[in-house]
Write a protein that holds these residues in place. Structure first.
Motif: not given
Ligand SMILES: Cc1cc2nc3c(=O)[nH]c(=O)nc-3n(C[C@H](O)[C@H](O)[C@H](O)COP(=O)(O)OP(=O)(O)OC[C@H]3O[C@@H](n4cnc5c(N)ncnc54)[C@H](O)[C@@H]3O)c2cc1C
Length: 376
Positions: A196, A200, A203, A241, A352, A354-355
């Motif tokens: 993971f 910043d 989420g 990621t 800016g 989320d998924e």
């Protein structure tokens, strides 16, 4: 081996056009149907799906060697018909073997076994669970993690609605879903590991990992997604990621693979050992104090590469923030001339958003359709 069967009859307008659009979409995701005697045959992860059309009716016959595979095929048909025929579950009539599942069959409950930090911003969590063999795939290396809200001691895990689709609890017991890469897996020992990024603006995914402790539970569904195709020359590029996927792809390359690996991280302390073939070069790109997703470091580094010409066996795999991914995809396709079989560029996250927000309204950006439990 005994076979399991289902039949679907869908009363829909312009069934032929809907089927054509659906098959074109599946083809883009490397699921190709073949025509035979006015029917279309599609093989999907062990299931055989046969489509046949009448003017306002589409028939689908599903045959699979197990109930779990039959369920995945049913969900593939269900979701694509909902989407392409813009119909509701009431327009689909299913007959055949009953599917006796209490939960989506891809769902597994996992328990945290070990947590350790690879770098200050990358945390590896080993998760234990039963019956993990379906997650050991060289092609589908991604999964959906199903995350309870913080502080909920007795989460409710997904069940199945009457139409067979997964049903998720609402309210304070709602579950969040985030996409991750299975970095390592050993079903015989009953564990898998996820790396993971601790980023910043955390989420649910990142926050869960930040507080993960031995004994915590989460759910998993999948696997899904596409990965790189082996070639004589490879580009693997991304931000942190993408590191778990890059490491996993690199482990599968033959020793004579040539090429380049580019990884953007914050600083030298975020670098990890990568198992690369000796003829691949590795370049770390440090963004320093600039926030993730705001620099053109990765894009510039990709543009500066000398990519072998069209006659060579070559493949580019890139995963990064949305803007970088878009720019790199256009450059590889339009300037370098890589075709669809020579590159895969994926936005792993979007600055800016989320998924959930990133995915909404982005049907055309989805990965290869995944077995559904809680998939994309
Ligand atoms: C196929 C696939 C595989 C992936 N594999 C991994 C993996 O193995 N490991 C991993 O850590 N991530 C992976 N990701 C990326 C991960 O899904 C996203 O970063 C996701 O947004 C994390 O969820 P979250 O709940 O922490 O943040 P969200 O709730 O989704 O987002 C909250 C905020 O954080 C921001 N944000 C999200 N990611 C980052 C980031 N990396 N840096 C800075 N800000 C960010 C968002 O823009 C948003 O403002 C993968 C994504 C995909 C599509």
């Amino acid at each position: 081996m005994p076979q399991h069967h289902l039949r679907c009859t869908a009363r829909i307008d312009q069934a032929q056009a809907v089927l054509r659009a659906m098959l074109d979409h599946l083809h883009e995701h490397e699921l190709s149907a073949t025509e035979h005697d006015a029917s279309w045959l599609l093989d999907y992860d062990g299931a055989r799906i046969t489509f046949r059309c009448e003017p306002d009716t589409l028939h689908a016959e599903l045959v699979a060697p197990s109930q779990e595979i039959l369920y995945d095929a049913r969900m593939l048909v269900h979701h694509h018909l909902m989407e392409f025929a813009e119909c509701g579950p009431q327009d689909l009539q299913w007959e055949g073997d009953s599917l006796a599942f209490e939960r989506p069959p891809a769902f597994r409950l996992l328990t945290v076994d070990r947590v350790h930090d690879l770098t200050p911003h990358l945390r590896r969590v080993r998760l234990r669970g039963n019956d993990l063999a379906r997650y050991q795939s060289q092609e589908d290396i991604h999964c959906k993690l199903i995350l309870p809200q913080p502080g909920i001691a007795d989460p409710e895990w997904p069940t199945l609605a009457a139409d067979g689709t997964p049903r998720f609890p609402e309210g304070e017991k709602r579950l969040d879903i985030r996409t991750y890469t299975i970095r390592c897996i050993d079903p015989s020992q009953g564990w898998l590991e996820i790396d993971f990024v601790l980023h910043d603006d955390a989420g649910p995914g990142c926050s869960w990992a930040a507080r993960a402790a031995v004994g915590d539970q989460i759910g998993i569904s999948g696997p899904g997604g596409r990965t790189a195709k082996p070639a004589a020359w490879m580009l693997l590029a991304g931000d942190e990621t993408a590191l778990p996927a890059i490491a996993r792809i690199a482990e599968g390359l033959t020793a004579d693979t040539r090429g380049t690996v580019l990884v953007e991280v914050q600083s030298a302390v975020d670098e990890i050992a990568l198992p690369l073939p000796p003829s691949m070069t590795l370049q770390w790109l440090h963004r320093g104090e600039a926030p993730a997703g705001t620099t053109s470091l990765l894009t510039d580094a990709v543009r500066a590469l000398e990519i072998p010409s069209g006659s060579a066996s070559r493949y580019a795999w890139v995963a990064a923030e949305f803007t970088a991914a878009q720019t790199i995809r256009s450059w590889l396709r339009e300037t370098v001339g890589l075709n669809n079989k020579e590159q895969l560029v994926v936005a792993y996250w979007r600055r800016g958003m989320d998924e959930t927000e990133t995915k909404s309204g982005k049907r055309q950006q989805k990965d290869r359709p995944a077995p559904v439990g809680a998939s994309s």
